[in-house]
Design a protein around this motif. Structure first.
Motif, short mmCIF file in Angstrom:
data_model
loop_
_atom_site.label_atom_id
_atom_site.label_comp_id
_atom_site.label_asym_id
_atom_site.label_seq_id
_atom_site.Cartn_x
_atom_site.Cartn_y
_atom_site.Cartn_z
N HIS A 39 12.35 1.78 -3.91
CA HIS A 39 12.28 2.36 -2.56
C HIS A 39 10.87 2.21 -1.97
CE1 HIS A 39 16.33 3.90 -2.51
NE2 HIS A 39 16.15 4.45 -3.68
N LEU A 40 9.85 2.31 -2.80
CA LEU A 40 8.48 2.14 -2.31
C LEU A 40 8.24 0.72 -1.80
CD1 LEU A 40 6.34 4.08 -4.92
CD2 LEU A 40 6.62 4.65 -2.52
N THR A 45 2.55 -1.45 0.48
CA THR A 45 2.17 -2.75 -0.10
C THR A 45 2.29 -2.69 -1.62
OG1 THR A 45 -0.16 -2.14 -0.32
CG2 THR A 45 0.53 -3.14 1.79
N GLY A 46 2.23 -3.85 -2.24
CA GLY A 46 2.35 -3.93 -3.70
C GLY A 46 1.24 -3.19 -4.43
N ARG A 47 0.02 -3.29 -3.95
CA ARG A 47 -1.10 -2.61 -4.59
C ARG A 47 -0.93 -1.09 -4.51
NH1 ARG A 47 -6.02 -4.90 -2.38
NH2 ARG A 47 -5.79 -6.39 -4.06
N GLU A 48 -0.55 -0.60 -3.35
CA GLU A 48 -0.31 0.84 -3.20
C GLU A 48 0.83 1.30 -4.09
OE1 GLU A 48 -0.91 2.33 1.18
OE2 GLU A 48 -0.01 0.32 1.21
N ARG A 49 1.89 0.49 -4.15
CA ARG A 49 3.06 0.83 -4.95
C ARG A 49 2.69 0.97 -6.42
NH1 ARG A 49 6.16 -3.61 -4.12
NH2 ARG A 49 6.24 -4.25 -6.26
N ARG A 50 1.94 0.01 -6.93
CA ARG A 50 1.53 0.07 -8.34
C ARG A 50 0.64 1.29 -8.61
NH1 ARG A 50 1.47 -5.35 -7.26
NH2 ARG A 50 -0.75 -5.37 -6.77
N SER A 51 -0.23 1.60 -7.67
CA SER A 51 -1.11 2.76 -7.82
C SER A 51 -0.31 4.06 -7.83
CB SER A 51 -2.12 2.78 -6.67
OG SER A 51 -2.88 3.95 -6.70
N ARG A 83 8.05 9.70 2.03
CA ARG A 83 6.85 10.49 2.29
C ARG A 83 5.58 9.66 2.17
NH1 ARG A 83 8.49 15.85 -0.99
NH2 ARG A 83 8.95 14.24 -2.49
N TYR A 84 5.63 8.57 1.41
CA TYR A 84 4.47 7.70 1.26
C TYR A 84 4.36 6.67 2.39
CZ TYR A 84 3.42 9.29 -3.48
OH TYR A 84 3.06 10.04 -4.56
N ALA A 85 5.39 6.55 3.20
CA ALA A 85 5.43 5.52 4.25
C ALA A 85 4.40 5.79 5.35
CB ALA A 85 6.83 5.44 4.85
N ASP A 86 3.68 4.74 5.75
CA ASP A 86 2.78 4.84 6.89
C ASP A 86 3.58 4.93 8.18
OD1 ASP A 86 0.56 4.68 5.25
OD2 ASP A 86 0.47 2.49 5.38
N ASP A 87 4.60 4.08 8.28
CA ASP A 87 5.46 4.05 9.46
C ASP A 87 6.90 3.97 8.97
OD1 ASP A 87 6.73 3.68 11.85
OD2 ASP A 87 5.86 1.71 12.27
#
Length: 187
Positions: A39-40, A45-51, A83-87
């Motif tokens: 879902h993420l 982005t991939g970097r944010e998702r992994r973090s 909830r993590y979505a910017d937009d």
């Protein structure tokens, strides 16, 4: 002097690592995090998702509560990802889900092809025919049964390669919801 009443997160992590998670707890944690990762993929982005996944894995590893409760408190993976979505209105394609769809589609194609071919072979073996020719999604299929033996075959033309590639490509694009990558008009 070290305060023994309030252990740090590192102390809790070390204690839990020494004790180790049970197989069931690791399964619960990892399956939840995998669904969250899917879902993420649509919202960050991939970097944010992994973090995010790494951080949640560490937090769940040190949580003293039973894993079922800790995972339940996070809520549904879809809601947490939102909830993590910017937009939230701007979603990205989910390529990993598309790859799964592609795999399922090609397995269904191969299974159907095998059933079709075995059905032809069964008909030829039970009838007076020595061989039968048919087409399955543009692929010429041959089934034969005679005194020398039984067997199946198919043509080696480009359809044998092209049809599975098209099936995989369409399934990946639909499963990934590739239209999300297209620019949207601003109203």
């Amino acid at each position: 002097m070290i305060d023994q009443k309030h252990p740090t997160a590192d102390d809790l992590l070390a204690e839990r690592a020494a004790r180790g998670l049970s197989v069931a707890d690791r399964w619960r944690r990892d399956s939840y995090l995998q669904r969250l990762d899917w879902h993420l993929e649509a919202v960050v982005t991939g970097r944010e998702r992994r973090s995010i996944i790494r951080s949640l894995r560490d937090e769940l590893s040190v949580d003293q509560r039973p894993m079922t409760i800790a995972v339940a408190d996070l809520g549904s993976p879809r809601a947490l990802a939102a909830r993590y979505a910017d937009d939230p209105a701007r979603l990205r394609p989910t390529w990993s889900i598309g790859v799964i769809w592609g795999g399922v589609a090609i397995l269904a194609y191969w299974f159907s092809f095998a059933l079709f071919t075995l059905g032809m072979l069964s008909v030829v073996e039970q009838s007076t025919l020595d061989e039968a020719h048919a087409r399955f999604f543009f692929v010429d299929v041959l089934a034969f049964a005679n005194g020398d033996g039984i067997g199946v075959g198919w043509s080696g033309d480009v359809a044998w390669i092209l049809v599975p590639i098209v099936i995989i490509a369409v399934a990946v694009l639909v499963g990934a919801r590739c239209w999300r990558a297209l620019p949207r008009s601003r109203d």
